[in-house]
Design an enzyme around this catalytic site. Structure first.
Site, mmCIF file in Angstrom:
data_model
loop_
_atom_site.group_PDB
_atom_site.id
_atom_site.type_symbol
_atom_site.label_atom_id
_atom_site.label_comp_id
_atom_site.label_asym_id
_atom_site.label_seq_id
_atom_site.Cartn_x
_atom_site.Cartn_y
_atom_site.Cartn_z
ATOM 1 N N ASP A 195 38.537 -17.400 -7.100
ATOM 2 C CA ASP A 195 39.452 -18.311 -6.335
ATOM 3 C C ASP A 195 39.035 -19.502 -6.541
ATOM 4 O O ASP A 195 37.673 -19.693 -6.678
ATOM 5 C CB ASP A 195 39.241 -17.737 -4.937
ATOM 6 C CG ASP A 195 39.930 -18.724 -3.904
ATOM 7 O OD1 ASP A 195 41.327 -19.148 -4.396
ATOM 8 O OD2 ASP A 195 39.628 -19.423 -3.076
ATOM 9 N N LYS A 196 39.934 -20.528 -6.971
ATOM 10 C CA LYS A 196 39.563 -21.876 -7.291
ATOM 11 C C LYS A 196 38.733 -22.644 -6.277
ATOM 12 O O LYS A 196 37.512 -22.821 -6.331
ATOM 13 C CB LYS A 196 40.478 -22.460 -7.698
ATOM 14 C CG LYS A 196 40.126 -24.079 -8.330
ATOM 15 C CD LYS A 196 41.294 -24.922 -8.665
ATOM 16 C CE LYS A 196 42.066 -25.489 -7.550
ATOM 17 N NZ LYS A 196 41.278 -26.619 -6.838
#
Length: 684
Positions: free
Chosen positions: A349-350
């Site tokens: 997940d960024k």
């Protein structure tokens, strides 16, 4: 639930109990051995005194009932639970040896067996003492974590004084004083002071981290340089430390596939050993040597004890979770650690994982006639009373608190920005919608820069001078970006070195933003993958899509919307700054937010698997060779084992397994000097 034949049956046993029984039985065994006619004949000496013939039966019975009690009780428990294993084999062996010794005393057999029985029980006690001690040391992670909690705290009274209270007496809302060098007694947030906090035992961070007013601190952290006061937010079982203890305990009690394999093998070995013992007794009896039939039967039962097999997996489990916990890697599920060695795709997940999840000013473009410092100074003043994350980033970039000029008449403009008066003049800060609302013309050079910033995913805010007698004038533009973690690119490079074939990133941000971050992290076009503009509900589908391609996926995330994806992934990894929901859905939790922890999990997984396989191979191979020798297959060639020698070999095999497992302590999990310490912020 079926017990582990080699380990769970020790429940309630402790090293101290085995130590006491060993030393007493050793003291009783020495005179039994010294007065044995077989030993005297072999060593060429002679002893003769009144009552000597009763030393063996008298002291041997004490050794059997006192020293052998843990094995007899454990054997009965395994029989009752229908999980035959090590304790039942040992119990059968010493029982047969004791009955044979009694029969010899009453002239039924021609054996000198009391010394063999005493030596057998004593050596078994020694082996179990060392086993329990090794397991206790491996499980010392829990004790080490418990030791982080101080016994007392200094609570600030309503009158401003300080009183010493037990930590158990603290309540949510209390304010406590933590002096330099002291440990934080409860989770909370700073209300006064600032300090560098050593969180190494909690998060694995090798360097102290700065904490100021409003920042959260966790139980067990050490204030290294100055006194602080914090308001208690959580106590007892609700603290982060208690949660870590629960995770470590859960991991050490969980059972992986390798453990199930060892359990099945140990159960099979029990039946093989029992059948071999029966066949051995029948064959030697048929050959007319009843004495050898008894000796060989006891030796088979002793040599076949799945001692090393029972220790092979539990000790590796305990050690790997302990080593991981000390490095800030918390294993919730044993099977997750086992599967991590096979992962060939890692999906990050960024926001909050590869990036810090907070914006910072990355570029400033003043209009003609405005200085860069002046632009930041005025923008910081206007944003001073705003709680918006972008506003906080501008205030931080403007300089130390108090340096910006005082603002008045602050007003929020929903959906557009904010405005205020600074030094008597009106100013506003906002995005493109603010410019449209004010009909402010943006200079061409600022428009060009803003387009460049937007293309790489930056948020762009403008400072506008409000003039009551004329049009609003744009004084400059400011670019703000979610800061990429400095260690993220290194983590990705390390994953490639470890053989992970695909690195992927998933985010709800626009594709230009995602592509810009991917470029900074060194993503390989055509190999690595970026999933952008993904709705929270669709992250789970993305994991399923990767799995449908035949990939084993590790998902790394920190938010509530990551929970379904974490649960679906082959291995779910939650970072420590994440939410409770994300952590409950993951098999592994990183106490720190450093993504390099993912590479540490892979290293540990592979090392632990190697140790499990090595230990299983040794324990199984040892029995394949030792059982025929114990049965007396080579007795005609004068190659045979006595029960005591079998006990020595069995204990030696256990020591080999234990020493091999201890090598796990050498696995490097925390970043080295070339890899700066875990710098992530632990959010509790």
């Amino acid at each position: 639930m079926r017990r582990s034949p080699g380990h769970d049956t020790h429940a309630g046993h402790d090293p101290e109990m085995f130590r006491r029984r060993f030393w007493l039985c050793l003291a009783l065994t020495l005179p039994i051995v010294a007065t044995s006619h077989m030993v005297m004949d072999r060593l060429g000496y002679s002893l003769r005194f009144p009552g000597m013939s009763w030393i063996g039966p008298g002291l041997g019975s004490v050794v059997f009932f006192y020293g052998g009690r843990p094995f007899l009780v454990g054997g009965v428990r395994e029989l009752r639970d229908r999980a035959p294993g090590m304790m039942l084999l040992i119990g059968m062996a010493i029982s047969v040896a004791y009955l044979a010794s009694l029969a010899t005393t009453f002239r039924v057999f021609q054996l000198d067996f009391w010394w063999e029985l005493a030596a057998l029980v004593t050596i078994m006690l020694l082996g179990h003492w060392q086993e329990m001690k090794a397991i206790g040391q491996a499980q010392g992670a829990l004790a080490a974590l418990a030791a982080l909690l101080p016994d007392e705290a200094e609570r600030v009274t309503p009158g401003g004084g300080v009183e010493r209270v037990q930590v158990s007496g603290l309540h949510v809302g209390d304010v406590v004083l933590v002096r330099p060098g002291a440990r934080v007694p409860a989770d909370g947030h700073l209300v006064e002071g600032a300090a560098e906090l050593d969180q190494s035992m909690i998060t694995g961070e090798s360097r102290p981290v700065a904490r100021g007013v409003g920042d959260r601190v966790v139980t067990g952290s050490v204030a290294t340089d100055s006194a602080i006061r914090l308001q208690v937010d959580a106590v007892g079982e609700d603290t982060a430390l208690a949660g870590i203890q629960r995770l470590v305990a859960q991991a050490q009690q969980s059972r992986g596939r390798a453990q199930l394999l060892a359990d099945r093998f140990a159960a099979v070995l029990f039946y093989v050993a029992t059948a071999t013992a029966v066949v051995t007794f029948v064959v030697w009896s048929a050959l007319g040597d009843l004495n050898q039939a008894v000796v060989r039967t006891v030796t088979v039962l002793v040599i076949a004890c799945p001692h090393a097999l029972g220790l092979a997996i539990p000790l590796v489990v305990a050690l790997s979770t302990a080593v991981a916990a000390r490095a800030g890697v918390l294993i919730r599920d044993r099977t997750a650690l086992e599967r991590m060695r096979t992962i060939d795709a890692v999906l990050f997940d960024k926001t909050g994982t590869l990036t810090k999840g907070s914006h910072r000013v990355t570029a400033v473009a003043p209009a003609t006639g405005t200085a860069e410092d002046e632009l930041l100074r005025l923008a910081g003043a206007v944003e001073g009373d705003s709680e918006h994350p972008l506003a906080r980033a501008i205030v931080t970039a403007a300089g130390e608190p108090g340096r910006e000029p005082g603002a008045t008449d602050f007003r929020s403009l929903p959906g557009r920005g904010v405005q205020a008066r600074v030094d008597g003049a009106g100013y506003a800060v906002g995005g493109p919608s603010l410019l449209r609302d004010l009909r402010a013309e943006c200079p061409d050079e600022l428009t060009t820069r803003a387009h460049e910033w937007s293309a790489r995913g930056a948020a762009v805010l403008y400072l506008v001078r409000l003039d009551e007698n004329g049009p609003a004038r744009v004084l400059g533009a400011i670019a703000l970006e979610d800061e990429v973690r400095p260690e993220a690119a290194q983590a990705i490079a390390q994953l490639r070195q470890q053989g992970v074939r695909k690195i992927a990133m998933i985010t709800g941000d626009a594709r230009p933003v995602a592509e810009a971050v991917a470029a900074q992290l060194g993503f390989r076009p055509g190999v690595d993958e970026v999933f952008a503009e993904v709705l929270p509900a669709d992250k789970d589908d993305t994991v399923a899509e990767l799995q449908a391609r035949g990939q084993l996926v590790a998902m790394v995330g920190d938010g509530v919307n990551d929970a379904p994806a974490l649960a679906r992934a082959t291995v779910g990894i939650a970072i420590g700054a994440g939410t409770d929901v994300a952590m409950e859905s993951a098999g592994v939790v990183l106490a720190s937010s450093d993504p390099r922890g993912v590479t540490a999990i892979i290293r540990l997984s592979r090392a632990a698997y190697r140790k499990m396989i090595q230990n299983l191979a040794w324990a199984a191979g040892y029995n394949v060779v030792a059982l025929p020798l114990a049965a007396g297959v080579l007795a005609r060639a004068e190659i045979a084992l006595s029960p005591a020698a079998a006990a020595v070999l069995m204990s030696a095999s256990t020591i080999v397994v234990a020493l091999n497992a201890q090598l796990l302590r050498r696995v490097q999990l925390a970043p080295t000097e070339q890899e700066p310490g875990f710098a992530g912020r632990h959010g509790g």
